[in-house]
Enzyme design. Structure first.
Site, PDB file in Angstrom:
ATOM      1  N   ARG A   1       0.857  -1.184   0.000  1.00 14.59           N
ATOM      2  CA  ARG A   1       0.000   0.000   0.000  1.00 14.59           C
ATOM      3  C   ARG A   1       0.897   1.239   0.000  1.00 14.59           C
ATOM      4  NH1 ARG A   1      -3.378  -2.926  -1.504  1.00 14.59           N
ATOM      5  NH2 ARG A   1      -5.483  -3.299  -0.666  1.00 14.59           N
TER       6      ARG A   1
ATOM      7  N   GLU B   1      -3.278   7.582  -4.457  1.00 19.85           N
ATOM      8  CA  GLU B   1      -3.780   7.056  -5.734  1.00 19.85           C
ATOM      9  C   GLU B   1      -5.133   7.688  -6.089  1.00 19.85           C
ATOM     10  OE1 GLU B   1      -3.891   2.793  -5.725  1.00 19.85           O
ATOM     11  OE2 GLU B   1      -1.840   2.618  -5.008  1.00 19.85           O
TER      12      GLU B   1
ATOM     13  N   HIS C   1      -0.722   0.355  -9.998  1.00 25.47           N
ATOM     14  CA  HIS C   1      -1.470  -0.570  -9.143  1.00 25.47           C
ATOM     15  C   HIS C   1      -2.166  -1.651  -9.970  1.00 25.47           C
ATOM     16  CE1 HIS C   1      -3.460  -0.875  -4.925  1.00 25.47           C
ATOM     17  NE2 HIS C   1      -3.227  -2.074  -5.440  1.00 25.47           N
TER      18      HIS C   1
END
Length: 305
Positions: free
Chosen positions: A249, A278, A296
């Site tokens: 993360r 993000e 991602h």
């Protein structure tokens, strides 16, 4: 005598691969789907009874754009009939599991399903970062052959520090071992069962891992303890020329501190699939030719999805 009404199941986001299975649920449930909107609208709909009678929610990772995080505020507005939330991912930091438990709502996720694809992505980023592969790859596409690339590094004999030896971390370590790395790891507690540490990596404390690793690969869940875990102080403790890989993360790393460490050559290179804010990425990471970037997509394979 009439049949009792079917339970209501809400899908948040798009099902891309299991459409047949989702449609098949119509035999036992009334299916609803939300694939546009925003948090304000979703909270308003919950509050006004739009989802009255809802039994279960199935949510995708990207559906956070439609609802925001499933935090206390949102959970308080969910109908009392709701009993199940199914999260289509391994990490469930988008859901306040404790708040759900206090409401009697069960939360499920998919541990194990993404281990292989995420570990494979980390290996790709690791090797790319060791070679600063972005420099020659970009130069080649621009007609400049190798460009201004310097020498990279081989993995053989390097100390690899695995930060978080869970399912993904151990799958990554098993793959990385074939490249000749020496291996160490840090968890909250040492691993007891050998099957969870297939490379027989050595357990070390957090600070020792920072000080002695040539490469650090992050495989931790995001929670209050791990948020911002890697910042300026942590980078200062690392070896000069360390390589950083993160497929966990983005908020685990302070991106501003990482950019500074890259600019100062404290960090030789980084391989990243996740970011602090993000889908926004720190401009310093975009501009740096020392970073291998992916948006991602670590689990974006046919086999995993």
């Amino acid at each position: 005598m009439t049949d009792s009404p079917k339970p209501i199941v809400l899908l948040l986001g798009e099902v891309l691969h299991a459409k047949k299975e989702w449609d098949g649920l119509a035999e036992i449930a009334e299916l609803r789907q939300l694939n546009d909107g925003n948090r304000e609208q979703f909270l308003s709909d919950c509050n006004s009874g739009v989802y009255h009678g809802l039994l279960a929610i199935s949510r995708t990772y990207d559906s956070v754009e439609l609802t925001g995080r499933f935090d206390q505020e949102l959970i308080d507005l969910l109908p009392q009939t709701l009993k199940f939330i199914s999260h289509n991912g391994a990490g469930y930091d988008q859901i306040d599991a404790e708040a759900c438990a206090s409401r009697g709502i069960s939360v499920s996720n998919t541990p194990g399903a993404v281990d292989a694809s995420t570990a494979n992505t980390a290996i790709y980023l690791l090797l790319g970062a060791l070679r600063r592969a972005h420099i020659p790859a970009t130069a080649l596409r621009q007609g400049r052959w190798r460009g201004s690339m310097g020498l990279g590094h081989d993995p053989d004999g390097k100390m690899l520090g695995v930060l978080g030896m869970g399912g993904i971390g151990s799958a990554f370590a098993l793959r990385a071992a074939t490249f000749g790395f020496d291996m160490q790891y840090h968890n909250r507690n040492p691993i007891v069962h050998p099957s969870s540490n297939p490379t027989n990596a050595r357990y070390v404390g957090f600070e020792e891992l920072l000080r002695t690793s040539d490469v650090i690969s992050i495989h931790l869940p995001l929670n209050d303890t791990t948020k911002g875990l890697i910042g300026r102080k942590e980078f200062e403790k690392m070896k000069d020329g360390v390589v950083i890989v993160n497929t966990a993360r983005g908020k685990i790393i302070d991106e501003e501190a990482l950019v500074e460490a890259l600019e100062q050559d404290k960090v030789f290179a980084a391989g990243l699939d996740v970011y602090e804010k993000e889908p926004d990425v720190h401009p310093g990471l975009i501009e740096s030719d020392k970073v291998v970037l992916m948006p991602h997509v670590g689990t974006a394979t046919v086999e995993t999805q």
